[in-house]
Scaffold this motif. Structure first.
Motif, PDB file in Angstrom:
ATOM      1  N   LEU A 151      49.077  37.813  43.701  1.00 62.32           N
ATOM      2  CA  LEU A 151      47.634  37.756  43.972  1.00 62.32           C
ATOM      3  C   LEU A 151      47.362  37.829  45.472  1.00 62.32           C
ATOM      4  O   LEU A 151      46.449  38.534  45.915  1.00 62.32           O
ATOM      5  N   GLY A 168      39.552  45.202  39.221  1.00 67.91           N
ATOM      6  CA  GLY A 168      40.298  44.334  38.333  1.00 67.91           C
ATOM      7  C   GLY A 168      41.800  44.437  38.521  1.00 67.91           C
ATOM      8  O   GLY A 168      42.323  45.426  39.037  1.00 67.91           O
ATOM      9  N   GLN A 174      46.911  38.513  31.632  1.00 68.02           N
ATOM     10  CA  GLN A 174      45.645  37.938  32.065  1.00 68.02           C
ATOM     11  C   GLN A 174      44.910  38.979  32.899  1.00 68.02           C
ATOM     12  O   GLN A 174      45.455  39.507  33.870  1.00 68.02           O
ATOM     13  N   TRP A 175      43.680  39.269  32.537  1.00 70.45           N
ATOM     14  CA  TRP A 175      42.848  40.210  33.280  1.00 70.45           C
ATOM     15  C   TRP A 175      42.023  39.427  34.286  1.00 70.45           C
ATOM     16  O   TRP A 175      41.400  38.409  33.944  1.00 70.45           O
ATOM     17  N   ILE A 176      42.013  39.901  35.523  1.00 71.45           N
ATOM     18  CA  ILE A 176      41.248  39.255  36.587  1.00 71.45           C
ATOM     19  C   ILE A 176      40.237  40.266  37.099  1.00 71.45           C
ATOM     20  O   ILE A 176      40.597  41.373  37.491  1.00 71.45           O
ATOM     21  N   GLU A 177      38.987  39.884  37.115  1.00 71.19           N
ATOM     22  CA  GLU A 177      37.936  40.774  37.604  1.00 71.19           C
ATOM     23  C   GLU A 177      38.010  40.957  39.114  1.00 71.19           C
ATOM     24  O   GLU A 177      37.805  42.045  39.625  1.00 71.19           O
ATOM     25  N   ASN A 178      38.300  39.857  39.833  1.00 71.82           N
ATOM     26  CA  ASN A 178      38.298  39.909  41.288  1.00 71.82           C
ATOM     27  C   ASN A 178      39.392  38.982  41.817  1.00 71.82           C
ATOM     28  O   ASN A 178      39.278  37.762  41.675  1.00 71.82           O
ATOM     29  N   THR A 179      40.443  39.531  42.430  1.00 76.25           N
ATOM     30  CA  THR A 179      41.558  38.714  42.909  1.00 76.25           C
ATOM     31  C   THR A 179      41.148  37.759  44.024  1.00 76.25           C
ATOM     32  O   THR A 179      41.791  36.740  44.230  1.00 76.25           O
ATOM     33  N   VAL A 227      39.736  34.224  42.264  1.00 80.65           N
ATOM     34  CA  VAL A 227      40.393  33.581  41.133  1.00 80.65           C
ATOM     35  C   VAL A 227      41.244  32.395  41.580  1.00 80.65           C
ATOM     36  O   VAL A 227      41.852  32.408  42.646  1.00 80.65           O
ATOM     37  N   THR A 231      44.165  29.170  36.871  1.00 83.49           N
ATOM     38  CA  THR A 231      43.369  29.790  35.812  1.00 83.49           C
ATOM     39  C   THR A 231      44.132  30.978  35.237  1.00 83.49           C
ATOM     40  O   THR A 231      44.060  31.255  34.043  1.00 83.49           O
ATOM     41  N   VAL A 232      44.894  31.652  36.071  1.00 83.78           N
ATOM     42  CA  VAL A 232      45.713  32.790  35.650  1.00 83.78           C
ATOM     43  C   VAL A 232      47.072  32.319  35.138  1.00 83.78           C
ATOM     44  O   VAL A 232      47.546  32.741  34.082  1.00 83.78           O
TER      45      VAL A 232
END
Length: 187
Positions: free
Chosen positions: A91, A102, A141-146, A149, A153-154
């Protein structure tokens, strides 16, 4: 298509180190920048590959051990810590190279068929569990904005699946309020 300046990234190669590396080497390759480490006994290996596209791949091997009279095992706390740190470094690397949009985070653990997942010290295998297969492709795990985050949570859903793969209900390294705190349960 945006590409990463791997020469500039080399100046920050130490940021791509995760886990228990005592030192690291770097090299340019066809894919981009490779930062790697290998223990003197050659049983622990790790690398981070920063691709020109901005993708990051992290790898670690060598968590297996056996006691003189005991079964082969994998250190559950070591694997947990390495997976979590790999996610953290991945990340951070995505942020530092300006990856936008994403991001998909996933993890896998290989070569664990029949190994015990030790929750104690290397010589204490009284609280251990076995994997039911050799290759563990953990959930994605999909993350919209690194940039926005929270690491856990990830990491927590991925680590929960890791521990469930060895027969436990969830990752026991989180305390009652959801913070990563392995020392709270394993002292």
């Amino acid at each position: 298509m945006r590409t990463v300046d791997v020469r500039a990234a080399k100046e920050r190669a130490q940021e791509l180190v995760f886990g228990r590396w005592s030192s690291a080497d770097w090299a340019f390759n066809f894919d981009g920048l490779l930062v790697s480490a290998q223990a003197a006994n050659r049983q622990r290996q790790a690398y981070t590959q920063l691709f020109r596209s901005g993708a990051v791949e992290l790898f670690s091997a060598g968590h297996e051990f056996s006691t003189q009279h005991g079964p082969r095992a994998v250190g559950g706390l070591y694997v947990t810590d390495d997976v979590r740190n790999a996610i953290r470094v991945g990340l951070q690397a995505a942020r530092s190279v300006g990856a936008a949009g994403g991001t998909l985070v996933s993890a896998s653990v290989s070569g664990v068929d029949g190994l015990l997942f030790s929750l104690g010290t290397i010589t204490d295998l009284t609280a251990s569990y076995r994997a039911d297969r050799d290759q563990l492709a953990l959930n994605e795990q999909w993350i919209e904005n690194t940039g926005e985050v929270n690491l856990d949570t990830v990491a927590r859903p991925i680590l929960d699946v890791l521990w469930q793969s060895f027969g436990l209900e969830s990752c026991l390294c989180y305390n009652d309020v959801g913070q990563f705190d392995p020392q709270a349960r394993f002292r």
